[in-house]
Design a protein around this motif. Structure first.
Motif, PDB file in Angstrom:
ATOM      1  N   VAL A  73     -78.456  56.487 105.777  1.00 31.23           N
ATOM      2  CA  VAL A  73     -79.251  57.604 106.270  1.00 31.23           C
ATOM      3  C   VAL A  73     -80.674  57.525 105.744  1.00 31.23           C
ATOM      4  O   VAL A  73     -81.646  57.637 106.506  1.00 31.23           O
ATOM      5  CB  VAL A  73     -78.606  58.950 105.884  1.00 31.23           C
ATOM      6  CG1 VAL A  73     -79.542  60.107 106.217  1.00 31.23           C
ATOM      7  CG2 VAL A  73     -77.281  59.133 106.617  1.00 31.23           C
ATOM      8  N   VAL A  74     -80.838  57.321 104.438  1.00 34.13           N
ATOM      9  CA  VAL A  74     -82.185  57.275 103.862  1.00 34.13           C
ATOM     10  C   VAL A  74     -82.966  56.086 104.427  1.00 34.13           C
ATOM     11  O   VAL A  74     -84.176  56.185 104.674  1.00 34.13           O
ATOM     12  CB  VAL A  74     -82.127  57.217 102.325  1.00 34.13           C
ATOM     13  CG1 VAL A  74     -83.542  57.164 101.734  1.00 34.13           C
ATOM     14  CG2 VAL A  74     -81.381  58.421 101.769  1.00 34.13           C
ATOM     15  N   ARG A  75     -82.289  54.969 104.661  1.00 33.25           N
ATOM     16  CA  ARG A  75     -82.985  53.842 105.292  1.00 33.25           C
ATOM     17  C   ARG A  75     -83.580  54.258 106.627  1.00 33.25           C
ATOM     18  O   ARG A  75     -84.710  53.881 106.961  1.00 33.25           O
ATOM     19  CB  ARG A  75     -82.013  52.675 105.512  1.00 33.25           C
ATOM     20  CG  ARG A  75     -81.667  51.894 104.271  1.00 33.25           C
ATOM     21  CD  ARG A  75     -81.037  50.568 104.641  1.00 33.25           C
ATOM     22  NE  ARG A  75     -80.487  49.878 103.495  1.00 33.25           N
ATOM     23  CZ  ARG A  75     -80.192  48.582 103.467  1.00 33.25           C
ATOM     24  NH1 ARG A  75     -80.401  47.852 104.544  1.00 33.25           N
ATOM     25  NH2 ARG A  75     -79.680  48.024 102.389  1.00 33.25           N
ATOM     26  N   ARG A  76     -82.831  55.019 107.395  1.00 32.76           N
ATOM     27  CA  ARG A  76     -83.341  55.426 108.712  1.00 32.76           C
ATOM     28  C   ARG A  76     -84.468  56.442 108.588  1.00 32.76           C
ATOM     29  O   ARG A  76     -85.406  56.421 109.397  1.00 32.76           O
ATOM     30  CB  ARG A  76     -82.190  55.936 109.581  1.00 32.76           C
ATOM     31  CG  ARG A  76     -81.468  54.774 110.242  1.00 32.76           C
ATOM     32  CD  ARG A  76     -80.021  55.011 110.558  1.00 32.76           C
ATOM     33  NE  ARG A  76     -79.442  53.773 111.072  1.00 32.76           N
ATOM     34  CZ  ARG A  76     -79.070  52.736 110.315  1.00 32.76           C
ATOM     35  NH1 ARG A  76     -79.222  52.802 108.998  1.00 32.76           N
ATOM     36  NH2 ARG A  76     -78.562  51.642 110.854  1.00 32.76           N
ATOM     37  N   LEU A  77     -84.412  57.315 107.608  1.00 33.10           N
ATOM     38  CA  LEU A  77     -85.518  58.243 107.416  1.00 33.10           C
ATOM     39  C   LEU A  77     -86.806  57.489 107.110  1.00 33.10           C
ATOM     40  O   LEU A  77     -87.893  57.910 107.522  1.00 33.10           O
ATOM     41  CB  LEU A  77     -85.199  59.229 106.291  1.00 33.10           C
ATOM     42  CG  LEU A  77     -83.945  60.100 106.455  1.00 33.10           C
ATOM     43  CD1 LEU A  77     -83.881  61.152 105.354  1.00 33.10           C
ATOM     44  CD2 LEU A  77     -83.875  60.750 107.828  1.00 33.10           C
ATOM     45  N   ILE A  78     -86.684  56.370 106.407  1.00 30.76           N
ATOM     46  CA  ILE A  78     -87.852  55.546 106.111  1.00 30.76           C
ATOM     47  C   ILE A  78     -88.291  54.766 107.346  1.00 30.76           C
ATOM     48  O   ILE A  78     -89.462  54.789 107.743  1.00 30.76           O
ATOM     49  CB  ILE A  78     -87.558  54.577 104.947  1.00 30.76           C
ATOM     50  CG1 ILE A  78     -87.313  55.347 103.649  1.00 30.76           C
ATOM     51  CG2 ILE A  78     -88.718  53.594 104.761  1.00 30.76           C
ATOM     52  CD1 ILE A  78     -86.847  54.481 102.492  1.00 30.76           C
ATOM     53  N   VAL A  79     -87.336  54.061 107.965  1.00 32.31           N
ATOM     54  CA  VAL A  79     -87.676  53.194 109.097  1.00 32.31           C
ATOM     55  C   VAL A  79     -88.184  54.005 110.276  1.00 32.31           C
ATOM     56  O   VAL A  79     -89.204  53.675 110.884  1.00 32.31           O
ATOM     57  CB  VAL A  79     -86.467  52.333 109.503  1.00 32.31           C
ATOM     58  CG1 VAL A  79     -86.763  51.547 110.782  1.00 32.31           C
ATOM     59  CG2 VAL A  79     -86.100  51.362 108.372  1.00 32.31           C
ATOM     60  N   TRP A  80     -87.502  55.083 110.615  1.00 27.94           N
ATOM     61  CA  TRP A  80     -87.922  55.905 111.751  1.00 27.94           C
ATOM     62  C   TRP A  80     -89.276  56.565 111.505  1.00 27.94           C
ATOM     63  O   TRP A  80     -90.067  56.717 112.425  1.00 27.94           O
ATOM     64  CB  TRP A  80     -86.878  56.985 112.039  1.00 27.94           C
ATOM     65  CG  TRP A  80     -85.564  56.468 112.539  1.00 27.94           C
ATOM     66  CD1 TRP A  80     -85.279  55.192 112.950  1.00 27.94           C
ATOM     67  CD2 TRP A  80     -84.344  57.208 112.673  1.00 27.94           C
ATOM     68  NE1 TRP A  80     -83.961  55.098 113.330  1.00 27.94           N
ATOM     69  CE2 TRP A  80     -83.363  56.313 113.182  1.00 27.94           C
ATOM     70  CE3 TRP A  80     -83.987  58.534 112.423  1.00 27.94           C
ATOM     71  CZ2 TRP A  80     -82.052  56.713 113.435  1.00 27.94           C
ATOM     72  CZ3 TRP A  80     -82.671  58.938 112.675  1.00 27.94           C
ATOM     73  CH2 TRP A  80     -81.718  58.039 113.168  1.00 27.94           C
ATOM     74  N   GLY A  81     -89.537  56.945 110.254  1.00 27.47           N
ATOM     75  CA  GLY A  81     -90.763  57.679 109.964  1.00 27.47           C
ATOM     76  C   GLY A  81     -91.963  56.829 109.632  1.00 27.47           C
ATOM     77  O   GLY A  81     -93.106  57.302 109.738  1.00 27.47           O
ATOM     78  N   GLU A  82     -91.744  55.571 109.225  1.00 29.42           N
ATOM     79  CA  GLU A  82     -92.866  54.755 108.756  1.00 29.42           C
ATOM     80  C   GLU A  82     -93.066  53.430 109.484  1.00 29.42           C
ATOM     81  O   GLU A  82     -94.199  52.993 109.672  1.00 29.42           O
ATOM     82  CB  GLU A  82     -92.701  54.446 107.251  1.00 29.42           C
ATOM     83  CG  GLU A  82     -92.842  55.642 106.329  1.00 29.42           C
ATOM     84  CD  GLU A  82     -94.275  56.159 106.226  1.00 29.42           C
ATOM     85  OE1 GLU A  82     -95.209  55.464 106.665  1.00 29.42           O
ATOM     86  OE2 GLU A  82     -94.452  57.274 105.721  1.00 29.42           O
TER      87      GLU A  82
END
Length: 603
Positions: free
Chosen positions: A73-82
């Motif tokens: 989940v945290v990986r996606r928060l990073i990848v999707w947002g940055e």
């Protein structure tokens, strides 16, 4: 009619992993191995034995948060947002993650695992399950009061709505349900619901539960104040959601509630006021202050981004360094993507436009020319010596106040969080919180809303109407910017001059630039660019910004501009190929920027 067995075969990935199994997973931590073998079937646990008392509800609520903290989940928060924006580029060992490398190149396909959303839907279904079963527990357990039940429902509703908010900002139209999927007989192949309908539903839901959400946790649970959904966190979500909706008065209303609540909280108890100061440069806003009467700056960095639970943080995902990889999670996504003690960079690094600003005093891409070398975020966001991301990775940053127009200050970086491979398993001992909302974010969202309330034109009537809006927006930006200046209060120069931002266009550009500087690497940048594109009705500004991302990466620019020929679709992600295989409703609505043929996606 869909049969039970057909439904099992067709259930999509967002539902496959989020049924009743997580209850056994969390229950297993509280029983001995021999006892675990005697646990009855899942349905018996859920319906007859498990949901009996408040402690059972509390355990599953904890499971909602632990799933949100999980690495995928945290990986996606990073990848999707940055990773589609202009803050980052490839770092070291990016070849170990070809899928991430393809995202950075804007070479995104429906097969890329970063388009998978099952982690967010897992959190959603856990929250829906609590909402379904918690009332029954309150009816049978006298120790679980109605006010506590309402607080529980408000909390998990907030967490669920946050997940949906991430999903619609990333994919636009997504399957939406507030029903708990706990039975194989349920139909799970839901069609996508439109962005606008979901956004309105999230706002309505949060409006209805906000008064029931916990406002203050006791001082002996101070980390709950930032590590769990509170009333202030609900207000923060409503502030941003109303901005996306285009209701700027409501956005401002909820921003003011957040700011006033944080001021009140800082006054109530010193245990909550970590880092809070009376620094006059903050113009009365509840921000963590820096050292203003000594010769070093940057201490606010550690308070907010390393220690966590700061006075300005509204909601964050918490991690544990000493027990990472054991019973508590370490922030492994940040350790891998942003860096650790064994590598100079992670898979991601600051983009060329970000790094090149450190050597300039004019014509900068990101940092204000007027700040010269004195903007502490030049050093807290990234390490210009090894060109690595610093935020959430380096334990401390000490910055002298001797910056001049032509020379930078002295900067000392502390150690990075450690990494080890034990029994062939990666352990990232990173305890930095992943921040979802903090006060500067809300202040700048309010400033953006104030800009949107301004009128176009330069006649006297328009100028008179815009003047107070410009003044208020500027004050919000100035307070955030002032905190970053590496100069003592007595000798600090006024780096931002209000007279230079006297129009709607110039103020809007200032707000956008300050959001990039202040929230860099916090998973916000791409969503800011998407919101701007949706408001403008085109991708002109986004494409202009992305063209400067890094001069040598022409492949990225070509790929993005190529995608942009399909219009606004390109700013959203495609549905994962595995999802469309099992859900025809999604296949028919695939994002046309990432598929061939006609699509029924709503425009």
């Amino acid at each position: 009619m869909t049969t039970k067995i057909d439904n099992k075969r067709k259930r999509s990935l967002y539902a496959k992993l989020i049924g009743l199994s997580f209850i056994i997973y969390h229950l297993s931590f509280s029983v001995a191995c021999s006892d675990f073998l005697e646990i009855p079937s899942r349905s018996e646990i859920v319906l007859e034995e498990f949901w009996n008392e408040k402690a059972d509800v509390d355990n599953i609520v904890a499971g909602c948060y632990s799933r949100m903290q999980s690495d995928d989940v945290v990986r996606r928060l990073i990848v999707w947002g940055e990773c589609r924006a202009d803050n980052v580029m490839a770092g070291i060992n990016i070849d170990k993650d070809a899928n991430l490398e393809n995202v950075l190149k804007e070479n995104i396909t429906t097969k890329n695992p970063y388009t998978a959303w099952d982690g967010l839907y897992s959190v959603i279904n856990r929250c829906n399950t609590v909402i379904k079963y918690a009332p029954g527990v309150a009816a049978s357990d006298p120790g679980y009061t109605q006010s506590e039940l309402k607080a529980t429902i408000a909390e998990v509703s907030g967490l669920r709505d946050l997940c949906y908010f991430y999903l619609i900002r990333t994919f636009r139209n997504v399957p939406y349900s507030t029903e708990a999927f706990t039975d194989d007989d349920q139909i799970m192949d839901l069609p996508p619901t439109s962005f606008e309908v979901i956004l309105d539903s999230l706002i309505s839901d949060l409006e209805s539960v906000q008064g029931n959400a916990i406002k203050r946790y006791p001082t002996n649970k101070s980390k709950y104040q930032t590590g769990r959904i509170t009333r202030c966190a609900v207000w923060a979500m409503l502030c941003e959601m109303y901005l996306w909706k285009g209701d700027y008065d409501k956005c401002i209303y909820y921003a003011d509630l957040v700011i006033e609540d944080k001021k009140e909280l800082a006054k109530e108890s010193s245990s909550y006021s970590m880092g809070q100061t009376t620094d006059q440069r903050l113009l009365g806003y509840p921000l963590v202050g820096s050292s203003t009467y000594s010769s070093s700056f940057g201490n606010y960095y550690r308070t907010i981004f390393i220690d966590g639970n700061s006075s300005e943080t509204i909601f964050e995902l918490l991690f544990d360094e000493s027990r990472a990889g054991n019973t508590m999670l370490g922030n492994s996504a940040v350790g891998l993507f942003y860096g650790n003690s064994t590598v100079t960079k992670g898979y991601l690094a600051p983009s060329s436009s970000v790094i090149s600003d450190a050597g300039k005093v004019n014509s900068r891409s990101v940092y204000a020319d007027a700040n010269y070398y004195a903007d502490s975020r030049l050093y807290t966001n990234s390490n210009n010596n090894d060109e690595s991301i610093n935020k959430f990775v380096c334990r401390s940053v000490t910055i002298s106040d001797n910056a001049t127009r032509t020379s930078p200050p002295s900067v000392t970086y502390g150690s990075k969080f450690s990494y080890a491979k034990i029994n062939n398993v990666d352990h990232h001992y990173n305890s930095a919180p992943w921040i979802i909302y903090r006060v500067p974010d809300i202040m700048l969202l309010k400033a953006e809303a104030l800009c949107q309330k301004m009128r176009e034109g330069s006649d006297s009537e328009t100028n008179a109407y815009n003047a107070p809006l410009l003044t208020e927006a500027f004050k919000l930006v100035k307070a955030v910017n002032n905190r970053s200046i590496c100069q003592q209060t007595s000798s600090m120069t006024d780096v931002l001059n209000e007279r230079n931002f006297g129009t709607r266009a110039t103020m809007e550009a200032l707000v956008m630039a300050e959001r990039q500087r202040e929230l860099m690497f916090e998973g916000k940048r791409w969503y800011d660019l998407v919101r701007r594109s949706m408001r403008d009705g085109n991708t002109d500004e986004l494409c202009r910004i992305m063209s400067r991302r890094e001069g040598t990466n022409s492949q990225y620019v070509q790929n993005f501009f190529g995608s942009a020929t399909t219009g606004m679709y390109a700013i959203f992600w495609p549905y994962n190929d595995e999802e469309t295989k099992v859900n025809k409703n999604l296949a028919d609505a695939q994002n046309p920027a990432f598929s061939s043929g006609e699509s029924n996606i709503s425009k």
